[in-house]
Design a protein around this motif. Structure first.
Motif, PDB file in Angstrom:
ATOM      1  N   THR A   1       0.802  -1.096   0.006  1.00 31.51           N
ATOM      2  CA  THR A   1       0.151   0.082  -0.130  1.00 31.51           C
ATOM      3  C   THR A   1       0.737   1.307  -0.232  1.00 31.51           C
ATOM      4  O   THR A   1       2.026   1.093   0.162  1.00 31.51           O
ATOM      5  CB  THR A   1      -0.939  -0.026   1.100  1.00 31.51           C
ATOM      6  N   ASP A   2       0.292   2.337  -0.111  1.00 29.28           N
ATOM      7  CA  ASP A   2       0.960   3.548  -0.043  1.00 29.28           C
ATOM      8  C   ASP A   2       1.173   4.222   1.696  1.00 29.28           C
ATOM      9  O   ASP A   2       1.232   5.403   1.690  1.00 29.28           O
ATOM     10  CB  ASP A   2       0.241   4.544  -0.626  1.00 29.28           C
ATOM     11  N   GLY A   3       0.850   3.389   2.537  1.00 25.79           N
ATOM     12  CA  GLY A   3       0.913   3.779   3.854  1.00 25.79           C
ATOM     13  C   GLY A   3      -0.657   3.914   4.396  1.00 25.79           C
ATOM     14  O   GLY A   3      -1.840   3.909   3.499  1.00 25.79           O
ATOM     15  N   HIS A   4      -0.897   4.318   5.615  1.00 24.49           N
ATOM     16  CA  HIS A   4      -2.162   4.504   6.166  1.00 24.49           C
ATOM     17  C   HIS A   4      -2.959   5.911   5.979  1.00 24.49           C
ATOM     18  O   HIS A   4      -2.113   6.831   6.091  1.00 24.49           O
ATOM     19  CB  HIS A   4      -1.900   4.107   7.637  1.00 24.49           C
ATOM     20  N   ASP A   5      -4.078   5.737   5.537  1.00 23.11           N
ATOM     21  CA  ASP A   5      -4.831   7.037   5.574  1.00 23.11           C
ATOM     22  C   ASP A   5      -4.258   8.298   4.864  1.00 23.11           C
ATOM     23  O   ASP A   5      -4.387   9.506   4.957  1.00 23.11           O
ATOM     24  CB  ASP A   5      -4.987   7.669   7.222  1.00 23.11           C
ATOM     25  N   VAL A   6      -3.707   7.833   3.743  1.00 21.93           N
ATOM     26  CA  VAL A   6      -3.159   8.817   2.606  1.00 21.93           C
ATOM     27  C   VAL A   6      -3.539   8.320   1.143  1.00 21.93           C
ATOM     28  O   VAL A   6      -3.507   7.068   0.981  1.00 21.93           O
ATOM     29  CB  VAL A   6      -1.634   9.119   2.979  1.00 21.93           C
ATOM     30  N   SER A   7      -3.445   9.303   0.435  1.00 17.20           N
ATOM     31  CA  SER A   7      -3.660   8.798  -1.005  1.00 17.20           C
ATOM     32  C   SER A   7      -2.461   8.578  -1.813  1.00 17.20           C
ATOM     33  O   SER A   7      -1.427   9.454  -1.289  1.00 17.20           O
ATOM     34  CB  SER A   7      -4.505   9.931  -1.522  1.00 17.20           C
ATOM     35  N   PRO A   8      -2.339   8.029  -2.957  1.00 18.27           N
ATOM     36  CA  PRO A   8      -0.781   7.940  -3.491  1.00 18.27           C
ATOM     37  C   PRO A   8      -0.237   9.291  -4.008  1.00 18.27           C
ATOM     38  O   PRO A   8       1.023   9.208  -4.245  1.00 18.27           O
ATOM     39  CB  PRO A   8      -1.370   6.836  -4.573  1.00 18.27           C
ATOM     40  N   TRP A   9      -1.096  10.138  -4.347  1.00 19.97           N
ATOM     41  CA  TRP A   9      -0.717  11.254  -4.863  1.00 19.97           C
ATOM     42  C   TRP A   9      -0.280  12.551  -3.629  1.00 19.97           C
ATOM     43  O   TRP A   9       0.172  13.453  -4.046  1.00 19.97           O
ATOM     44  CB  TRP A   9      -1.714  12.329  -5.609  1.00 19.97           C
ATOM     45  N   THR A  10      -0.090  12.104  -2.563  1.00 18.61           N
ATOM     46  CA  THR A  10       0.282  13.069  -1.583  1.00 18.61           C
ATOM     47  C   THR A  10       1.638  12.705  -1.103  1.00 18.61           C
ATOM     48  O   THR A  10       2.404  11.531  -1.437  1.00 18.61           O
ATOM     49  CB  THR A  10      -0.384  12.969  -0.205  1.00 18.61           C
ATOM     50  N   SER A  11       2.496  13.597  -0.552  1.00 18.12           N
ATOM     51  CA  SER A  11       3.790  13.477  -0.206  1.00 18.12           C
ATOM     52  C   SER A  11       4.282  12.566   1.047  1.00 18.12           C
ATOM     53  O   SER A  11       5.431  12.146   0.897  1.00 18.12           O
ATOM     54  CB  SER A  11       4.577  14.979   0.189  1.00 18.12           C
ATOM     55  N   ASP A  12       3.064  12.350   1.678  1.00 17.17           N
ATOM     56  CA  ASP A  12       3.138  11.472   2.846  1.00 17.17           C
ATOM     57  C   ASP A  12       3.395   9.902   2.182  1.00 17.17           C
ATOM     58  O   ASP A  12       3.664   9.073   2.985  1.00 17.17           O
ATOM     59  CB  ASP A  12       2.079  11.640   3.805  1.00 17.17           C
ATOM     60  N   ALA A  13       2.857   9.519   1.244  1.00 15.51           N
ATOM     61  CA  ALA A  13       2.668   8.366   0.476  1.00 15.51           C
ATOM     62  C   ALA A  13       3.990   7.625   0.524  1.00 15.51           C
ATOM     63  O   ALA A  13       4.910   8.215  -0.061  1.00 15.51           O
ATOM     64  CB  ALA A  13       1.735   8.130  -0.652  1.00 15.51           C
ATOM     65  N   LYS A  14       4.223   6.308   0.915  1.00 17.14           N
ATOM     66  CA  LYS A  14       5.445   5.618   0.554  1.00 17.14           C
ATOM     67  C   LYS A  14       5.215   4.081   0.573  1.00 17.14           C
ATOM     68  O   LYS A  14       3.982   3.680   1.483  1.00 17.14           O
ATOM     69  CB  LYS A  14       6.397   5.951   1.943  1.00 17.14           C
ATOM     70  N   PRO A  15       5.865   3.376  -0.046  1.00 19.86           N
ATOM     71  CA  PRO A  15       5.504   2.069  -0.257  1.00 19.86           C
ATOM     72  C   PRO A  15       5.580   1.147   1.238  1.00 19.86           C
ATOM     73  O   PRO A  15       6.679   1.167   1.969  1.00 19.86           O
ATOM     74  CB  PRO A  15       6.579   1.503  -0.940  1.00 19.86           C
ATOM     75  N   SER A  16       4.526   0.438   1.289  1.00 18.70           N
ATOM     76  CA  SER A  16       4.400  -0.183   2.667  1.00 18.70           C
ATOM     77  C   SER A  16       3.923  -1.376   2.536  1.00 18.70           C
ATOM     78  O   SER A  16       2.956  -1.779   1.764  1.00 18.70           O
ATOM     79  CB  SER A  16       3.267   0.708   3.559  1.00 18.70           C
ATOM     80  N   GLY A  17       4.437  -2.442   3.426  1.00 18.57           N
ATOM     81  CA  GLY A  17       4.006  -3.878   3.237  1.00 18.57           C
ATOM     82  C   GLY A  17       2.814  -4.198   4.386  1.00 18.57           C
ATOM     83  O   GLY A  17       2.970  -3.638   5.299  1.00 18.57           O
ATOM     84  N   THR A  18       2.311  -5.118   3.919  1.00 16.75           N
ATOM     85  CA  THR A  18       1.228  -5.837   4.816  1.00 16.75           C
ATOM     86  C   THR A  18       1.126  -7.280   4.732  1.00 16.75           C
ATOM     87  O   THR A  18       1.269  -7.878   3.507  1.00 16.75           O
ATOM     88  CB  THR A  18      -0.359  -5.473   4.389  1.00 16.75           C
ATOM     89  N   ALA A  19       1.283  -8.063   5.660  1.00 14.60           N
ATOM     90  CA  ALA A  19       1.448  -9.649   5.872  1.00 14.60           C
ATOM     91  C   ALA A  19       0.471  -9.912   6.840  1.00 14.60           C
ATOM     92  O   ALA A  19       0.742  -9.527   8.010  1.00 14.60           O
ATOM     93  CB  ALA A  19       2.790  -9.930   5.892  1.00 14.60           C
ATOM     94  N   CYS A  20      -0.446 -10.984   6.713  1.00 16.46           N
ATOM     95  CA  CYS A  20      -1.404 -11.506   7.616  1.00 16.46           C
ATOM     96  C   CYS A  20      -1.566 -13.094   7.426  1.00 16.46           C
ATOM     97  O   CYS A  20      -1.303 -13.561   6.305  1.00 16.46           O
ATOM     98  CB  CYS A  20      -2.792 -11.105   7.421  1.00 16.46           C
ATOM     99  N   LEU A  21      -1.692 -13.635   8.507  1.00 13.46           N
ATOM    100  CA  LEU A  21      -1.996 -15.106   8.607  1.00 13.46           C
ATOM    101  C   LEU A  21      -3.152 -15.438   9.572  1.00 13.46           C
ATOM    102  O   LEU A  21      -3.313 -14.861  10.542  1.00 13.46           O
ATOM    103  CB  LEU A  21      -0.813 -15.647   9.001  1.00 13.46           C
ATOM    104  N   SER A  22      -3.899 -16.160   8.892  1.00 12.42           N
ATOM    105  CA  SER A  22      -5.319 -16.937   9.465  1.00 12.42           C
ATOM    106  C   SER A  22      -5.412 -18.270   9.717  1.00 12.42           C
ATOM    107  O   SER A  22      -4.945 -18.901   8.709  1.00 12.42           O
ATOM    108  CB  SER A  22      -6.483 -16.130   8.982  1.00 12.42           C
ATOM    109  N   TYR A  23      -5.793 -18.622  10.779  1.00 11.76           N
ATOM    110  CA  TYR A  23      -5.900 -20.216  11.212  1.00 11.76           C
ATOM    111  C   TYR A  23      -7.180 -20.421  11.822  1.00 11.76           C
ATOM    112  O   TYR A  23      -7.467 -19.658  13.224  1.00 11.76           O
ATOM    113  CB  TYR A  23      -4.431 -20.712  11.895  1.00 11.76           C
TER     114      TYR A  23
END
Length: 462
Positions: free
Chosen positions: A267-289
């Motif tokens: 994602t581009d980070g939390h609670d920001v749009s991709p076209w803002t200066s705050d956006a940065k590549p961010s990873g998410t990884a989840c596991l469910s059992y």
């Protein structure tokens, strides 16, 4: 006016003439107008006379919960529809439009709320009734949605989702760059937010099914969600009130088998749009059992992970959720998380924080510091009937540097709520809530240690 016009349409006489004696006539439902058919849905729903059909087949373990009265029938995970679950929902508006024959569905709800509080200026950090002693329209929501068919294993399918949200709750969904000036600059009480805009692509050939979601979606982990009907209790936990709300990016959800599910996203980070200066590549990884008995589910996530350097809501979140079913009518949901940001500007220092974000209580000689917080919440539910359940919530938050709430203190919160359904289209959720800030006065804009609220919302689905 709505009911009068609808009833008038519903009472129109049958004007079909000149037909052969054995020719089929249009059904009464087809001869009625849109509003009359809409009213008929509610009339039958509230009287319990609506026609029911057998539940369609699902693929996977059985559902652990009854919905209604509970918000979900399955242990929930974000970023994807439940893989293997058919779309069997019937909505008043779509039934009135075309007898719910299309896969694209228009539906939503109106959610007015009322609260009485011992605070006179603000209920913050309580959410979602932040305005004390008020009657408000928290949410007026319209969905346009098509769910992919993830029961079948024969072909790639697709879906999409669009949300229009208006009300005071827009402050809990808004993201910088998505019409955010109405909150960050103008501080409006009411606002509009296009909360969710995404497409889903379901690929059955990967394991037991993979869903790819691209667009803006609700932040993946957690028990609670921004949209009112998806929650056990009307008000939200302190844990929810300060964690990420929405993300924009791509996430893959893969059902490995009936028990294991894995998610990877960028994602581009939390609670920001991709076209803002705050956006940065961010990873998410989840596991469910999920256990074979479906009595337990464990869901862990690392959410929005990057270098953690201070930016608008650039939270590094590590989240774990445990769902447990004690019996047919009693279950609980427990969540805990740890979050932090690095290089947060010090309160009163020479570096100004971002608009709409707080500084941190750093040490006296620090201009920047790391601001951590951790929290835990437990929901305990008792199903009373098909239309009623009780929920008791306990919540703890330690905002160690005050960067999320504005006050460096520990908080506790306890709430009890009764949810009552009228049919499947109206929910009433009165609650009693008590909370405390232990280390400094943090309620009513820093005037009180404690806060007691009596509140309720009423969700009218359409």
């Amino acid at each position: 006016m709505f009911l009068s016009c609808a009833l008038a349409l519903g009472q129109q006489a049958d004007t079909q003439t000149g037909l052969p004696p054995d020719a089929p006539k249009a059904s009464v439902a087809e001869s009625k107008g849109l509003f009359a058919r809409w009213v008929d849905f509610y009339r039958q729903d509230w009287r319990g006379t609506a026609a029911s059909s057998p539940a369609p087949a699902r693929r996977g373990l059985p559902s652990p919960l009854d919905s209604p009265p509970f918000p979900n029938s399955d242990w929930s995970y974000g970023g994807s529809p439940v893989i293997g679950e058919p779309d069997s929902n019937s909505y008043p508006l779509m039934t009135a439009i075309n007898q719910a024959r299309s896969r694209t569905k228009l539906y939503g709800w109106i959610d007015p709320t009322l609260n009485f509080s011992t605070s006179s200026h603000s209920n913050a950090p309580e959410a979602n009734d932040v305005y004390s002693n008020r009657f408000e329209m928290n949410q007026f929501v319209l969905y346009a949605e098509r769910l992919p068919d993830s029961v079948q294993r024969d072909h790639i399918d697709w879906g999409y989702h669009l949300t229009a949200l208006y009300g005071t709750d827009y402050r809990y969904t808004i993201a910088k760059g998505y019409l955010s000036g109405q909150l960050l600059n103008d501080h409006r009480q009411y606002g509009f937010d296009p909360t969710l805009e995404y497409v889903d692509v379901y690929v059955p050939q990967v394991a037991q099914g993979m869903n790819l979601r691209l667009g803006r979606f609700i932040s993946v982990p957690g028990i609670e969600a921004q949209l009112a009907p998806n929650n056990y209790i009307f008000s939200h936990s302190l844990l929810y009130a300060i964690d990420p709300f929405t993300d924009t990016g791509l996430i893959a959800t893969v059902k490995l088998n009936d028990k294991w599910l894995v998610q990877l996203g960028i994602t581009d980070g939390h609670d920001v749009s991709p076209w803002t200066s705050d956006a940065k590549p961010s990873g998410t990884a989840c596991l469910s059992y999920t256990t074979e008995s479906v009595n337990d589910n464990f869901y862990t996530c690392a959410n929005g992970i990057n270098n953690g350097k201070y930016a608008y809501n650039n939270l590094q979140q590590y989240d774990a959720t445990w769902y447990h079913k004690f019996s047919k009518t009693v279950h609980m949901a427990t969540e805990t998380w740890y979050m932090y940001e690095r290089d947060v500007p010090a309160l009163g220092g020479s570096i100004p924080p971002e608009t709409g974000a707080n500084g941190a209580y750093c040490l006296p000689d620090e201009q920047r510091c790391t601001a951590p917080e951790y929290a835990a919440v437990n929901f305990l539910q008792k199903e009373l009937s098909a239309h009623n359940f009780l929920s008791f919530r306990t919540d703890f938050l330690d905002d160690k540097r005050g960067q999320r709430t504005g006050y460096a203190t520990r908080y506790s919160e306890n709430t009890i709520m009764w949810c009552h359904w009228m049919g499947t289209t109206v929910q009433l959720r009165p609650e009693l809530r008590f909370e405390r800030a232990w280390d400094m006065k943090a309620y009513d804009n820093g005037r009180q240690h404690n806060q007691l609220t009596v509140a309720s919302d009423l969700i009218f689905h359409f």
